[in-house]
Write a protein that holds these residues in place. Sequence first.
Motif, PDB file in Angstrom:
ATOM      1  N   GLY A 241       0.771  -1.235   0.000  1.00  0.00           N
ATOM      2  CA  GLY A 241       0.000   0.000   0.000  1.00  0.00           C
ATOM      3  C   GLY A 241       0.799   1.281   0.000  1.00  0.00           C
ATOM      4  N   ARG A 242       2.119   1.218   0.020  1.00  0.00           N
ATOM      5  CA  ARG A 242       2.937   2.421   0.115  1.00  0.00           C
ATOM      6  C   ARG A 242       3.075   3.082  -1.255  1.00  0.00           C
ATOM      7  N   ASP A 243       2.999   4.427  -1.290  1.00  0.00           N
ATOM      8  CA  ASP A 243       2.979   5.120  -2.579  1.00  0.00           C
ATOM      9  C   ASP A 243       4.287   4.964  -3.358  1.00  0.00           C
ATOM     10  N   ALA A 244       5.440   4.964  -2.676  1.00  0.00           N
ATOM     11  CA  ALA A 244       6.701   4.780  -3.400  1.00  0.00           C
ATOM     12  C   ALA A 244       6.748   3.408  -4.064  1.00  0.00           C
ATOM     13  N   THR A 245       6.300   2.384  -3.353  1.00  0.00           N
ATOM     14  CA  THR A 245       6.267   1.031  -3.912  1.00  0.00           C
ATOM     15  C   THR A 245       5.329   0.970  -5.107  1.00  0.00           C
ATOM     16  N   LEU A 246       4.146   1.548  -4.981  1.00  0.00           N
ATOM     17  CA  LEU A 246       3.169   1.519  -6.073  1.00  0.00           C
ATOM     18  C   LEU A 246       3.678   2.282  -7.292  1.00  0.00           C
ATOM     19  N   ALA A 247       4.331   3.421  -7.067  1.00  0.00           N
ATOM     20  CA  ALA A 247       4.844   4.223  -8.178  1.00  0.00           C
ATOM     21  C   ALA A 247       5.933   3.466  -8.928  1.00  0.00           C
ATOM     22  N   MET A 248       6.856   2.833  -8.200  1.00  0.00           N
ATOM     23  CA  MET A 248       7.941   2.107  -8.871  1.00  0.00           C
ATOM     24  C   MET A 248       7.438   0.865  -9.590  1.00  0.00           C
ATOM     25  N   ARG A 249       6.379   0.254  -9.076  1.00  0.00           N
ATOM     26  CA  ARG A 249       5.772  -0.861  -9.802  1.00  0.00           C
ATOM     27  C   ARG A 249       5.105  -0.378 -11.088  1.00  0.00           C
ATOM     28  N   ALA A 250       4.563   0.834 -11.063  1.00  0.00           N
ATOM     29  CA  ALA A 250       3.836   1.349 -12.221  1.00  0.00           C
ATOM     30  C   ALA A 250       4.763   1.820 -13.340  1.00  0.00           C
ATOM     31  N   VAL A 251       5.969   2.269 -12.980  1.00  0.00           N
ATOM     32  CA  VAL A 251       6.871   2.869 -13.977  1.00  0.00           C
ATOM     33  C   VAL A 251       8.231   2.175 -13.895  1.00  0.00           C
ATOM     34  N   PRO A 252       8.564   1.324 -14.853  1.00  0.00           N
ATOM     35  CA  PRO A 252       9.855   0.633 -14.825  1.00  0.00           C
ATOM     36  C   PRO A 252      11.025   1.615 -14.794  1.00  0.00           C
ATOM     37  N   GLY A 253      11.994   1.332 -13.940  1.00  0.00           N
ATOM     38  CA  GLY A 253      13.179   2.171 -13.851  1.00  0.00           C
ATOM     39  C   GLY A 253      13.023   3.402 -12.984  1.00  0.00           C
ATOM     40  N   LEU A 254      11.797   3.676 -12.533  1.00  0.00           N
ATOM     41  CA  LEU A 254      11.587   4.808 -11.634  1.00  0.00           C
ATOM     42  C   LEU A 254      12.254   4.532 -10.292  1.00  0.00           C
TER      43      LEU A 254
END
Length: 347
Positions: A241-254
Amino acid sequence: MTTQARGGIERAAVPLAEVVRGDLVESVHAGHLVLLGADGEPVLERGDADAVIWPRSSVKPFQAVAMLWHGLVLPPRLLALAAASHNGEPEHLAGVREILDGVGLDESTLQNTPDMPLHPPAAFAWQIEGHGPSSITQNCSGKHAAMLATCVAAGWDTATYLDVDHPLQLAVRETVAQATGVPVEHVTVDGCGAPLFSTTVRGLARAFGRLAAAPEREPRSPEAHVARAMAAFPEMVGGTGRDATLAMRAVPGLVAKDGADGVYGAGLPDGSALAFKVLDGGSRPRPAVLAAALRRLGASGVAGADDAALTALGDVPVLGAGRPVGVVRPVLDGASAAPTDDSERRS
């Protein structure tokens, strides 16, 4: 002249997000934000990009870089944990113990502030097992375990690893200044007990741009190792549920890292980057601002990006009677965004 020299971080702050309930703006989160292009030049500035801030846990990737420079060796999964503000879920605790076991230490050597796991189910399970606040369950324990492992590798004293003049912390200070391009003007103690060094919003964005671009530009560098580890194991950087984890899953290489008191830094593989500081220190607007800023930088166009997941990340509902009646709406252009169909439906 810094924001503080003019009279405080509140000077020059502008709205970054509005909280809309029904058909009224109920409250506003102000702050400072900067977006940098792949060339490091500003794409967008809101407020004062040169405001001096405490980067809080957004600095952890650069602490990890400093540790690699001085002998730390960890597999990517555990290196991601070294840069984490983790939830305290079982895989995080197991990883911390693995780091310590690898250098002949145990959790009694951790000196970070005892706390319960951040993730409510993990905290409940920990309590059911009969435990209270502990250093290993505090969200910074991965970093502290890696700091101890670095001291063992470098032959430095482990008992004093949190002293501001310890060789480890001097190395971190130097790395933060080099990564951000901003001299360290202020020093304090972070919530976990580690020394904390100041930077600026722009400096934090610059550092994340360099970090995220390192796998392509400097593939053998410590920066590249940290960036690849975080992008490959986002669940170790935060957790469920953490936003950093969700963002990196959504955008490869982020590469993205949250910090307490409303701080965020993130970088894309091409070197474009963002950083922001929410003035009131709140976490509520972070996902909405992060998602909007990533879209502005072109994250949706990154190969393999999950646009639906990025949209979901930025969807922060305002609840009434347990159901959505409004939305947290990012403000990146100096004026309220037009209500989306979804926000109109909720109101």
